[in-house]
Design a protein around this motif. Structure first.
Motif, PDB file in Angstrom:
ATOM      1  N   SER A  42      25.573  34.145 -26.393  1.00 61.91           N
ATOM      2  CA  SER A  42      24.707  33.028 -26.789  1.00 61.91           C
ATOM      3  C   SER A  42      23.336  33.468 -27.296  1.00 61.91           C
ATOM      4  O   SER A  42      22.568  32.641 -27.790  1.00 61.91           O
ATOM      5  N   TRP A  43      23.016  34.752 -27.188  1.00 63.62           N
ATOM      6  CA  TRP A  43      21.712  35.221 -27.671  1.00 63.62           C
ATOM      7  C   TRP A  43      21.801  35.452 -29.179  1.00 63.62           C
ATOM      8  O   TRP A  43      22.118  36.531 -29.649  1.00 63.62           O
ATOM      9  N   GLY A  44      21.502  34.415 -29.947  1.00 66.71           N
ATOM     10  CA  GLY A  44      21.616  34.519 -31.391  1.00 66.71           C
ATOM     11  C   GLY A  44      23.047  34.299 -31.826  1.00 66.71           C
ATOM     12  O   GLY A  44      23.673  35.186 -32.387  1.00 66.71           O
ATOM     13  N   LEU A  97       7.755  30.714 -27.749  1.00 64.96           N
ATOM     14  CA  LEU A  97       8.055  30.087 -29.038  1.00 64.96           C
ATOM     15  C   LEU A  97       7.176  30.672 -30.130  1.00 64.96           C
ATOM     16  O   LEU A  97       7.655  30.959 -31.238  1.00 64.96           O
ATOM     17  N   ASN A  98       5.910  30.859 -29.849  1.00 65.90           N
ATOM     18  CA  ASN A  98       5.003  31.425 -30.837  1.00 65.90           C
ATOM     19  C   ASN A  98       5.451  32.818 -31.256  1.00 65.90           C
ATOM     20  O   ASN A  98       5.414  33.166 -32.454  1.00 65.90           O
ATOM     21  N   GLN A 140      23.959  39.481 -30.000  1.00 63.11           N
ATOM     22  CA  GLN A 140      23.897  40.068 -28.663  1.00 63.11           C
ATOM     23  C   GLN A 140      24.888  41.214 -28.541  1.00 63.11           C
ATOM     24  O   GLN A 140      26.047  41.086 -28.903  1.00 63.11           O
ATOM     25  N   LYS A 141      24.431  42.347 -28.040  1.00 63.57           N
ATOM     26  CA  LYS A 141      25.342  43.455 -27.785  1.00 63.57           C
ATOM     27  C   LYS A 141      26.256  43.110 -26.627  1.00 63.57           C
ATOM     28  O   LYS A 141      25.881  42.381 -25.723  1.00 63.57           O
ATOM     29  N   HIS A 142      27.457  43.642 -26.663  1.00 67.16           N
ATOM     30  CA  HIS A 142      28.419  43.333 -25.611  1.00 67.16           C
ATOM     31  C   HIS A 142      28.023  44.013 -24.305  1.00 67.16           C
ATOM     32  O   HIS A 142      27.553  45.139 -24.284  1.00 67.16           O
ATOM     33  N   ASP A 177      13.271  32.683 -26.320  1.00 64.99           N
ATOM     34  CA  ASP A 177      12.833  33.937 -25.708  1.00 64.99           C
ATOM     35  C   ASP A 177      13.433  35.158 -26.389  1.00 64.99           C
ATOM     36  O   ASP A 177      13.450  36.253 -25.812  1.00 64.99           O
ATOM     37  N   LEU A 178      13.908  35.011 -27.618  1.00 61.45           N
ATOM     38  CA  LEU A 178      14.554  36.110 -28.323  1.00 61.45           C
ATOM     39  C   LEU A 178      13.560  36.894 -29.168  1.00 61.45           C
ATOM     40  O   LEU A 178      12.548  36.366 -29.623  1.00 61.45           O
TER      41      LEU A 178
END
Length: 227
Positions: free
Chosen positions: A203-205, A56-57, A173-175, A143-144
């Motif tokens: 779902s990543w972003g 998170l940080n 997210q790239k495909h 975690d992104l």
């Protein structure tokens, strides 16, 4: 201008996927030139966290670095940090809550939401809504790592494609491999300077369109068999 933008976003590490409601989508950019003089209302950033303070940080520092680079383009960007209670615990982790409270967000209003019971990552997603005051949101799991131009990309993708009824959202997210029936998999041979439209959610972003997200939440509630 749009092809150049997408090429820039891809080269900078930001995916250019657009989630399509229909498999019958055209793999091209806007037919007519689009003006980016008015990029619309701010996009609310939603961070989902639980028990990983280091992750998170890093993400929060990443978001601040985007602002320091001018990546929010003068917008006052609302930030929601949603902190879950771990399974078997009675409250969200104190160190994660302290980190969120101490985080200085100079680019808009910061809100912290504490889940008093365990929701899990799915539960946190399903609790998200698109209020009229801030209907557009980009959901970021803790975690992104984000490109400095991620927000600029989302603004411009929304400007060009946000009105289309066959588009349900946008992802950073790239495909990857298409893990569904071949009829729903879009053509993968797409130039890097064009967006990739596919009937799969990244779902990543993820930034859903407000109407599609509302429809999904209503559908999920109607089909939810858990008690």
């Amino acid at each position: 201008m749009l092809p150049a933008l997408f090429a820039l976003a891809a080269a900078s590490g930001v995916g250019t996927n657009v989630t399509a409601l229909s498999s019958q989508v055209t793999q091209h950019s806007a037919k007519q030139p689009v003006s980016f003089d008015d990029l619309g209302s701010p996009i609310r950033l939603v961070v989902l966290a639980c028990k990983r303070p280091l992750a998170l940080n890093a993400l929060l520092a990443n978001l601040n670095s985007v602002g320091e680079a001018g990546g929010y383009e003068g917008h006052s960007v609302p930030l929601l940090i949603s902190i879950d209670t771990p399974r078997g615990k009675l409250a969200p982790p104190a160190d994660v809550v302290e980190l969120a409270n101490d985080f200085d967000w100079a680019y808009g209003k910061k809100t912290i939401r504490l889940q008093q019971t365990h929701q899990g990552i799915l539960g946190q997603w399903l609790m998200l809504r698109t209020p009229a005051s801030s209907p557009w949101m980009a959901v970021l799991e803790d975690d992104l790592a984000l490109s400095p131009c991620f927000y600029s990309y989302l603004l411009r993708a929304r400007k060009v494609f946000g009105h289309r009824e066959d588009i349900s959202g946008f992802t950073l997210q790239k495909h990857g491999p298409c893990l569904t029936e071949s009829e729903f998999c879009a053509e993968r041979d797409v130039p890097m300077d064009q967006p990739y439209l596919v009937r799969c959610v990244g779902s990543w972003g993820f930034m859903p369109t407000p109407s599609a997200w509302t429809q999904f939440i209503e559908w999920q509630a109607a089909h939810n068999t858990t008690t």
